[in-house]
Motif scaffolding. Structure first.
Motif, mmCIF file in Angstrom:
data_model
loop_
_atom_site.group_PDB
_atom_site.id
_atom_site.type_symbol
_atom_site.label_atom_id
_atom_site.label_comp_id
_atom_site.label_asym_id
_atom_site.label_seq_id
_atom_site.Cartn_x
_atom_site.Cartn_y
_atom_site.Cartn_z
ATOM 1 N N LEU A 153 14.004 -14.581 -12.699
ATOM 2 C CA LEU A 153 14.402 -13.400 -11.918
ATOM 3 C C LEU A 153 15.862 -13.494 -11.486
ATOM 4 N N ALA A 154 16.263 -14.661 -11.018
ATOM 5 C CA ALA A 154 17.645 -14.829 -10.566
ATOM 6 C C ALA A 154 18.628 -14.660 -11.711
ATOM 7 N N TYR A 155 18.324 -15.233 -12.873
ATOM 8 C CA TYR A 155 19.211 -15.093 -14.032
ATOM 9 C C TYR A 155 19.289 -13.642 -14.482
ATOM 10 N N ALA A 156 18.139 -12.936 -14.449
ATOM 11 C CA ALA A 156 18.128 -11.527 -14.858
ATOM 12 C C ALA A 156 18.992 -10.682 -13.922
ATOM 13 N N LEU A 157 18.867 -10.900 -12.624
ATOM 14 C CA LEU A 157 19.674 -10.141 -11.670
ATOM 15 C C LEU A 157 21.153 -10.455 -11.818
ATOM 16 N N ASP A 158 21.453 -11.723 -12.032
ATOM 17 C CA ASP A 158 22.852 -12.124 -12.202
ATOM 18 C C ASP A 158 23.436 -11.510 -13.468
ATOM 19 N N ALA A 159 22.628 -11.426 -14.532
ATOM 20 C CA ALA A 159 23.110 -10.853 -15.791
ATOM 21 C C ALA A 159 23.269 -9.346 -15.689
ATOM 22 N N VAL A 160 22.347 -8.697 -14.987
ATOM 23 C CA VAL A 160 22.410 -7.236 -14.844
ATOM 24 C C VAL A 160 23.611 -6.824 -14.017
ATOM 25 N N GLY A 161 23.765 -7.456 -12.868
ATOM 26 C CA GLY A 161 24.914 -7.172 -12.015
ATOM 27 C C GLY A 161 24.744 -5.932 -11.152
ATOM 28 N N PRO A 162 25.582 -5.773 -10.118
ATOM 29 C CA PRO A 162 25.479 -4.646 -9.189
ATOM 30 C C PRO A 162 25.613 -3.266 -9.837
ATOM 31 N N PRO A 163 26.521 -3.047 -10.816
ATOM 32 C CA PRO A 163 26.650 -1.688 -11.365
ATOM 33 C C PRO A 163 25.366 -1.157 -11.986
ATOM 34 N N VAL A 164 24.669 -2.000 -12.736
ATOM 35 C CA VAL A 164 23.430 -1.549 -13.379
ATOM 36 C C VAL A 164 22.359 -1.274 -12.336
#
Length: 287
Positions: free
Chosen positions: A245-256
């Motif tokens: 979950l943490a890696y997914a959120l970090d990869a997605v980023g705030p704009p997405v």
């Protein structure tokens, strides 16, 4: 300054899925699902609940960082006991919901509203979320936000605090909107399932509370130097999920995430207008 704000925003996003308290996020979502639809619709209900949870979370972190930081050395060894207590209480609440009961919330009438329809209750849930997360997520918060405030950079510290809160709120709001929209769509089509949703939603708080209590016990075993804690299968599996979950959120980023929030809000508003338009017109009686 821009880089620092982005760092605080990302830290807030990752704080929502920290190892200590990430299981409370699905528990919160299940309580949101258990709430009955109201005049605000799915979007208003989800955003209000997400704002309340976020406020409770960041207020506890702010109070700990500013007022209790000098006592951090005394408090940190005792935080696992707090985690265990919160986990047990949440598991008891899950059992209560599974029994078909309602969770009381701060109210001003004899009939207490459902937990998910009360702003104070969501703030309290956010505070519990934060208390369970202190052991894992307070260090980045102290390093990013409180250090700036204590160094005399009040304006920068307040901006970083707001960015951290925004990051946390983005994750919670997107998850809440998605679940609330799915819930409203399913209940509209499956009336029998809709009657069972409040009862079945107690299963997630029960499981999440059990995990949170177990994590606190795991931390206590680590502090006591017990080697068996290092091979704990529950923590190993949960850590893999949390890291994903943490890696997914970090990869997605705030704009997405922000784009997803806008799209889900628009979808919810469209679904609500469509639902109103589909209401059958009243039949007039003649004679």
């Amino acid at each position: 300054m821009t880089a620092a704000l982005l760092l605080a925003l990302t830290a807030g996003m990752l704080g929502a899925v920290n190892p200590c308290g990430f299981a409370l996020l699905p528990a919160y979502l299940s309580l949101l699902v258990a709430g009955a639809s109201d005049a605000r619709g799915a979007v208003g209900r989800a955003l209000t609940a997400a704002a309340g949870l976020t406020m409770g979370y960041v207020l506890v972190f702010g109070a700990f960082g500013l007022a209790l930081a000098p006592l951090a050395g005394w408090l940190r060894p005792r935080l696992p006991w707090l985690t265990v207590t919160l986990g047990v209480l949440l598991a008891v609440a899950g059992c209560w919901l599974l029994a078909g009961r309602r969770l009381p919330s701060p109210g001003w009438s004899a009939r207490a509203p459902r937990l998910t329809r009360s702003w104070p209750s969501m703030v309290l849930f956010g505070a519990a979320y934060a208390l369970a997360s202190l052991g894992c997520a307070i260090a980045p918060f102290l390093a990013i936000v409180v250090t700036s405030l204590q160094a005399g950079s009040t304006g920068q510290g307040v901006a970083l605090f707001g960015a951290y809160a925004l990051g946390m709120g983005l994750v919670v709001a997107v998850a809440a909107l998605g679940v609330a929209l799915v819930r409203d769509g399913l209940v509209a089509r499956l009336r029998v399932a809709g009657a069972l949703v409040p009862r079945l939603s107690g299963l997630m708080p029960l499981l999440a509370g059990g995990y949170v209590a177990w994590y606190g016990w795991y931390e206590l075993r680590l502090a006591a130097g017990r080697r068996d804690a290092l091979r704990d299968p529950v923590i190993r599996v949960a850590s893999e999920v949390q890291h994903a979950l943490a890696y997914a959120l970090d990869a997605v980023g705030p704009p997405v995430l922000l784009a997803a929030l806008v799209l889900l809000t628009a979808l919810g508003a469209w679904m609500r207008r469509r639902g109103r338009g589909a209401d059958p017109a009243p039949v007039e009686r003649t004679g």
